[in-house]
Write a protein that holds these residues in place. Structure first.
Motif, PDB file in Angstrom:
ATOM      1  N   VAL A  36       0.810  -1.222   0.000  1.00 46.08           N
ATOM      2  CA  VAL A  36       0.000   0.000   0.000  1.00 46.08           C
ATOM      3  C   VAL A  36       0.842   1.271   0.000  1.00 46.08           C
ATOM      4  CG1 VAL A  36      -1.623   1.347   1.390  1.00 46.08           C
ATOM      5  CG2 VAL A  36      -2.049  -1.076   1.001  1.00 46.08           C
ATOM      6  N   ASP A  37       1.822   1.342   0.873  1.00 46.45           N
ATOM      7  CA  ASP A  37       2.607   2.581   0.986  1.00 46.45           C
ATOM      8  C   ASP A  37       3.360   2.894  -0.304  1.00 46.45           C
ATOM      9  OD1 ASP A  37       1.719   2.938   3.545  1.00 46.45           O
ATOM     10  OD2 ASP A  37       3.541   2.187   4.519  1.00 46.45           O
ATOM     11  N   ALA A  38       3.949   1.864  -0.933  1.00 45.95           N
ATOM     12  CA  ALA A  38       4.706   2.085  -2.169  1.00 45.95           C
ATOM     13  C   ALA A  38       3.790   2.542  -3.296  1.00 45.95           C
ATOM     14  CB  ALA A  38       5.441   0.810  -2.567  1.00 45.95           C
ATOM     15  N   TYR A  39       2.608   1.943  -3.380  1.00 45.37           N
ATOM     16  CA  TYR A  39       1.666   2.316  -4.438  1.00 45.37           C
ATOM     17  C   TYR A  39       1.194   3.757  -4.243  1.00 45.37           C
ATOM     18  CZ  TYR A  39       1.196  -2.569  -6.039  1.00 45.37           C
ATOM     19  OH  TYR A  39       1.420  -3.821  -6.549  1.00 45.37           O
ATOM     20  N   LYS A  40       0.886   4.102  -2.994  1.00 43.15           N
ATOM     21  CA  LYS A  40       0.433   5.460  -2.687  1.00 43.15           C
ATOM     22  C   LYS A  40       1.517   6.481  -3.012  1.00 43.15           C
ATOM     23  CE  LYS A  40      -1.190   8.333   1.156  1.00 43.15           C
ATOM     24  NZ  LYS A  40      -1.650   8.350   2.566  1.00 43.15           N
ATOM     25  N   ALA A  41       2.747   6.189  -2.616  1.00 44.27           N
ATOM     26  CA  ALA A  41       3.852   7.121  -2.850  1.00 44.27           C
ATOM     27  C   ALA A  41       4.090   7.332  -4.337  1.00 44.27           C
ATOM     28  CB  ALA A  41       5.120   6.597  -2.174  1.00 44.27           C
ATOM     29  N   ALA A  42       4.000   6.256  -5.125  1.00 45.15           N
ATOM     30  CA  ALA A  42       4.234   6.376  -6.565  1.00 45.15           C
ATOM     31  C   ALA A  42       3.163   7.237  -7.223  1.00 45.15           C
ATOM     32  CB  ALA A  42       4.261   4.988  -7.198  1.00 45.15           C
ATOM     33  N   PHE A  43       1.916   7.052  -6.822  1.00 45.51           N
ATOM     34  CA  PHE A  43       0.836   7.865  -7.391  1.00 45.51           C
ATOM     35  C   PHE A  43       0.973   9.326  -6.988  1.00 45.51           C
ATOM     36  CE2 PHE A  43      -3.324   9.878  -6.730  1.00 45.51           C
ATOM     37  CZ  PHE A  43      -3.762   9.926  -8.046  1.00 45.51           C
ATOM     38  N   GLN A  44       1.226   9.569  -5.700  1.00 46.70           N
ATOM     39  CA  GLN A  44       1.260  10.947  -5.213  1.00 46.70           C
ATOM     40  C   GLN A  44       2.511  11.690  -5.662  1.00 46.70           C
ATOM     41  OE1 GLN A  44      -1.672  10.401  -1.344  1.00 46.70           O
ATOM     42  NE2 GLN A  44       0.378  11.172  -1.033  1.00 46.70           N
ATOM     43  N   LYS A  45       3.545  10.981  -6.038  1.00 50.67           N
ATOM     44  CA  LYS A  45       4.713  11.642  -6.605  1.00 50.67           C
ATOM     45  C   LYS A  45       4.351  12.307  -7.917  1.00 50.67           C
ATOM     46  CE  LYS A  45       9.527  10.859  -7.943  1.00 50.67           C
ATOM     47  NZ  LYS A  45      10.622   9.853  -8.068  1.00 50.67           N
ATOM     48  N   LEU A  46       3.485  11.675  -8.697  1.00 51.46           N
ATOM     49  CA  LEU A  46       3.039  12.236  -9.976  1.00 51.46           C
ATOM     50  C   LEU A  46       1.800  13.116  -9.813  1.00 51.46           C
ATOM     51  CD1 LEU A  46       3.487   9.074 -12.250  1.00 51.46           C
ATOM     52  CD2 LEU A  46       5.007  11.053 -12.036  1.00 51.46           C
ATOM     53  N   ASN A  47       1.100  12.955  -8.706  1.00 56.81           N
ATOM     54  CA  ASN A  47      -0.131  13.711  -8.461  1.00 56.81           C
ATOM     55  C   ASN A  47      -0.101  14.277  -7.039  1.00 56.81           C
ATOM     56  OD1 ASN A  47      -2.002  12.894 -10.941  1.00 56.81           O
ATOM     57  ND2 ASN A  47      -0.975  11.031 -10.227  1.00 56.81           N
ATOM     58  N   PRO A  48       0.798  15.241  -6.774  1.00 55.00           N
ATOM     59  CA  PRO A  48       0.950  15.759  -5.414  1.00 55.00           C
ATOM     60  C   PRO A  48      -0.264  16.528  -4.902  1.00 55.00           C
ATOM     61  CG  PRO A  48       2.227  17.077  -6.963  1.00 55.00           C
ATOM     62  CD  PRO A  48       1.741  15.882  -7.724  1.00 55.00           C
ATOM     63  N   ASP A  49      -1.180  16.831  -5.809  1.00 56.72           N
ATOM     64  CA  ASP A  49      -2.376  17.575  -5.416  1.00 56.72           C
ATOM     65  C   ASP A  49      -3.511  16.656  -4.962  1.00 56.72           C
ATOM     66  OD1 ASP A  49      -2.599  16.475  -7.906  1.00 56.72           O
ATOM     67  OD2 ASP A  49      -3.278  18.304  -8.914  1.00 56.72           O
ATOM     68  N   ILE A  50      -3.261  15.339  -4.936  1.00 56.30           N
ATOM     69  CA  ILE A  50      -4.301  14.388  -4.535  1.00 56.30           C
ATOM     70  C   ILE A  50      -3.746  13.502  -3.421  1.00 56.30           C
ATOM     71  CG2 ILE A  50      -5.854  12.540  -5.265  1.00 56.30           C
ATOM     72  CD1 ILE A  50      -5.524  13.585  -8.142  1.00 56.30           C
ATOM     73  N   PHE A 270      -3.343   6.367 -13.828  1.00 49.20           N
ATOM     74  CA  PHE A 270      -2.059   5.916 -13.290  1.00 49.20           C
ATOM     75  C   PHE A 270      -2.018   4.397 -13.197  1.00 49.20           C
ATOM     76  CE2 PHE A 270       0.531   4.524  -9.690  1.00 49.20           C
ATOM     77  CZ  PHE A 270       1.775   4.977 -10.108  1.00 49.20           C
ATOM     78  N   SER A 271      -3.106   3.797 -12.724  1.00 46.97           N
ATOM     79  CA  SER A 271      -3.135   2.344 -12.540  1.00 46.97           C
ATOM     80  C   SER A 271      -2.877   1.591 -13.830  1.00 46.97           C
ATOM     81  CB  SER A 271      -4.482   1.916 -11.946  1.00 46.97           C
ATOM     82  OG  SER A 271      -4.505   0.514 -11.744  1.00 46.97           O
ATOM     83  N   ALA A 272      -3.260   2.181 -14.967  1.00 47.73           N
ATOM     84  CA  ALA A 272      -3.082   1.531 -16.268  1.00 47.73           C
ATOM     85  C   ALA A 272      -1.781   1.932 -16.956  1.00 47.73           C
ATOM     86  CB  ALA A 272      -4.265   1.877 -17.179  1.00 47.73           C
ATOM     87  N   SER A 273      -0.964   2.755 -16.302  1.00 52.63           N
ATOM     88  CA  SER A 273       0.232   3.316 -16.938  1.00 52.63           C
ATOM     89  C   SER A 273       1.457   2.417 -16.778  1.00 52.63           C
ATOM     90  CB  SER A 273       0.544   4.692 -16.332  1.00 52.63           C
ATOM     91  OG  SER A 273       1.007   4.551 -14.992  1.00 52.63           O
ATOM     92  N   LEU A 274       2.481   2.703 -17.568  1.00 51.67           N
ATOM     93  CA  LEU A 274       3.736   1.959 -17.475  1.00 51.67           C
ATOM     94  C   LEU A 274       4.380   2.084 -16.098  1.00 51.67           C
ATOM     95  CD1 LEU A 274       5.974   0.236 -18.697  1.00 51.67           C
ATOM     96  CD2 LEU A 274       6.961   2.338 -19.666  1.00 51.67           C
ATOM     97  N   PRO A 275       4.457   3.290 -15.490  1.00 47.68           N
ATOM     98  CA  PRO A 275       5.053   3.367 -14.150  1.00 47.68           C
ATOM     99  C   PRO A 275       4.349   2.474 -13.131  1.00 47.68           C
ATOM    100  CG  PRO A 275       4.903   5.554 -15.100  1.00 47.68           C
ATOM    101  CD  PRO A 275       4.157   4.639 -16.028  1.00 47.68           C
TER     102      PRO A 275
END
Length: 338
Positions: A36-50, A270-275
């Motif tokens: 959970v923490d790694a997934y959250k961090a990866a998303f919020q790195k690209l979307n810091p406003d969410i 994001f979930s469907a993206s390469l990263p």
């Protein structure tokens, strides 16, 4: 006057920007706790406003929670839940259609066929037997090679498996056995297996953890947890029964009625993206996006070919009836819910 209008407009835009910057997205998930923490961090790195607020539990618990909230949904999105569960939510009209950006790069079976799609797959998780070689040797237990082997009297009281109402892993096991063997033989098989079960636990990964610690020599679990524990030095062998492996897709969806649709769509993108796929491949050997997965030294190279021909529609449509029958027969050995 123009200056005053400009100031007011600037304030309005700043307020709107601040409101969006503080968007809190409630996301229900059955991801493993250590993901959970790694997934959250990866998303919020690209979307810091969410900011993601995860609500996490086992597949069955999250599915039941979503269904209970049908008329007053509390989640904005789902990230990491069995596709068979999302199919049930789709049937109930609970999902917001949205085809993520880049979905055309995913394998077709991983994307809901509706247009727009109502769920999008991430990765595959599948059944695995975790076998503690040290404890088994002490008890003179042979290494099982098939699902049928687990019904031998020598394994009486030596096996733990996930409860299918609580765990997606447990349900994919039961669904697979019924599909592989047919209804009559499938239930007959589970009757025999039940004789050897010590306990049905409320987590898909716990049986493997219990086997790795030596609490029980055999745990029916799934490949990610088994491969991870083995790589950490646990004395377990991973067994992939010859009849074939039950499996399911982890998937993402948007809950209908969310007040944060734009942010939920960003999560789906994001979930469907390469990263994201590069993140998933750290845990799973079969991904929605071809060409990203890397070989896992603890899994056979032909792992994907060992997955059964799974009828997800059947598994979703018959879930309630299957779980009712399963509970009628086997609930006596269910572990207490913590």
């Amino acid at each position: 006057m123009k200056k005053q209008i400009a100031v007011l407009l600037g304030l309005a835009l700043s307020a709107a920007s601040l409101a969006y910057a503080n968007t809190s997205l409630t996301v229900y998930t059955a991801l493993e706790a250590d993901q959970v923490d790694a997934y959250k961090a990866a998303f919020q790195k690209l979307n810091p406003d969410i900011d993601i607020r995860f609500v996490r539990d086992s597949t069955g618990v999250i599915t039941a929670k979503l269904l209970s909230e049908k008329d007053h949904p509390q989640a904005d999105a789902v990230w990491g839940l069995a596709a068979t569960s999302l199919m049930i939510l789709k049937q109930q009209g609970m999902l917001q259609g949205y085809t993520p950006k880049g979905a055309d790069k995913l394998s077709r079976p991983f994307v809901d066929s509706s247009k727009p799609a109502q769920w999008t797959g991430m990765d595959v998780w599948a059944a695995t037997i975790c076998f503690n070689t040290v404890e088994a040797a002490k008890k003179h237990l042979p290494v099982p090679q098939t699902w049928a082997d687990l019904t031998q009297p020598v394994y009486k009281g030596q096996i733990v498996m996930p409860h299918p109402a609580s765990s997606g892993t447990g349900y994919l096991d039961v669904s697979a056995w019924l599909q592989l063997m047919g209804q009559k033989q499938g239930w007959a098989y589970m009757d025999k297996l039940h004789n050897n079960i010590a306990q049905y636990v409320h987590s898909g990964s716990k049986p493997c953890s219990m086997a790795a610690s030596g609490e029980y020599p055999i745990g029916i679990s799934f490949e990610y947890r088994g491969a991870e524990l083995k790589s950490q030095g646990a004395p377990i062998a991973l067994i992939f029964p010859k009849e074939g492996l039950g499996w399911d897709l982890e998937a993402t969806a948007i809950v209908k009625g969310t007040k944060n649709l734009a942010a939920a769509q960003k999560l789906a993108d994001f979930s469907a993206s390469l990263p994201a796929m590069q993140l998933y491949q750290k845990s799973y050997a079969v991904l929605a996006m071809p060409g990203v997965a890397q070989p896992n030294p603890n899994l056979p190279r032909d792992y994907a070919k060992r997955l059964i021909k799974n009828d997800f529609g059947w598994a979703a449509q018959n879930r309630d009836a299957i779980l009712q029958e399963w509970s009628r027969r086997y609930e006596s050995k269910a572990a207490p819910k913590s």
